[in-house]
Scaffold this motif. Structure first.
Motif, PDB file in Angstrom:
ATOM      1  N   CYS A  32     -22.049   1.768 -66.088  1.00 62.23           N
ATOM      2  CA  CYS A  32     -22.078   3.240 -66.005  1.00 62.23           C
ATOM      3  C   CYS A  32     -21.686   3.725 -64.617  1.00 62.23           C
ATOM      4  O   CYS A  32     -20.981   4.726 -64.482  1.00 62.23           O
ATOM      5  N   THR A  33     -22.122   3.021 -63.590  1.00 61.00           N
ATOM      6  CA  THR A  33     -21.757   3.401 -62.225  1.00 61.00           C
ATOM      7  C   THR A  33     -20.260   3.261 -61.995  1.00 61.00           C
ATOM      8  O   THR A  33     -19.628   4.153 -61.424  1.00 61.00           O
ATOM      9  N   VAL A  34     -19.675   2.159 -62.451  1.00 65.30           N
ATOM     10  CA  VAL A  34     -18.241   1.943 -62.279  1.00 65.30           C
ATOM     11  C   VAL A  34     -17.445   2.997 -63.051  1.00 65.30           C
ATOM     12  O   VAL A  34     -16.475   3.553 -62.535  1.00 65.30           O
ATOM     13  N   THR A  36     -18.383   6.001 -63.868  1.00 68.66           N
ATOM     14  CA  THR A  36     -18.538   7.289 -63.200  1.00 68.66           C
ATOM     15  C   THR A  36     -17.677   7.354 -61.952  1.00 68.66           C
ATOM     16  O   THR A  36     -17.091   8.403 -61.650  1.00 68.66           O
ATOM     17  N   LEU A  37     -17.576   6.258 -61.214  1.00 69.94           N
ATOM     18  CA  LEU A  37     -16.721   6.247 -60.024  1.00 69.94           C
ATOM     19  C   LEU A  37     -15.246   6.358 -60.383  1.00 69.94           C
ATOM     20  O   LEU A  37     -14.470   6.968 -59.653  1.00 69.94           O
ATOM     21  N   ILE A  38     -14.845   5.799 -61.518  1.00 71.92           N
ATOM     22  CA  ILE A  38     -13.428   5.826 -61.904  1.00 71.92           C
ATOM     23  C   ILE A  38     -13.014   7.203 -62.404  1.00 71.92           C
ATOM     24  O   ILE A  38     -11.983   7.731 -61.990  1.00 71.92           O
ATOM     25  N   GLY A  40     -15.240  10.071 -62.776  1.00 69.53           N
ATOM     26  CA  GLY A  40     -16.036  11.187 -62.290  1.00 69.53           C
ATOM     27  C   GLY A  40     -17.005  11.690 -63.344  1.00 69.53           C
ATOM     28  O   GLY A  40     -16.965  11.296 -64.512  1.00 69.53           O
ATOM     29  N   THR A  41     -17.851  12.576 -62.929  1.00 75.12           N
ATOM     30  CA  THR A  41     -18.877  13.113 -63.808  1.00 75.12           C
ATOM     31  C   THR A  41     -18.269  13.949 -64.934  1.00 75.12           C
ATOM     32  O   THR A  41     -18.727  13.893 -66.074  1.00 75.12           O
TER      33      THR A  41
END
Length: 54
Positions: A32-34, A36-38, A40-41
């Motif tokens: 989920c973090t990756v 979101t970083l790719i 965005g929200t």
């Protein structure tokens, strides 16, 4: 798991349940973090990552 393990390996066999749970939660958090970083929200909220249904 530990009920069916040999007497001398019950601790080792019983620990696989805890290790599997920790690995699953950690893997999901990292994914989920990756994502979101790719994208965005906004991309995550738009639902682009879902599999298309027919």
């Amino acid at each position: 798991m530990s009920e069916h393990a040999p007497d001398d390996k019950r601790g080792k066999y019983g620990s696989f349940l805890e290790f599997g749970t920790l690995a699953g939660f950690s893997g999901a958090a990292i994914l989920c973090t990756v994502l979101t970083l790719i994208v965005g929200t906004d991309g995550m909220m738009a639902g682009w990552w879902r599999l298309p249904s027919r």
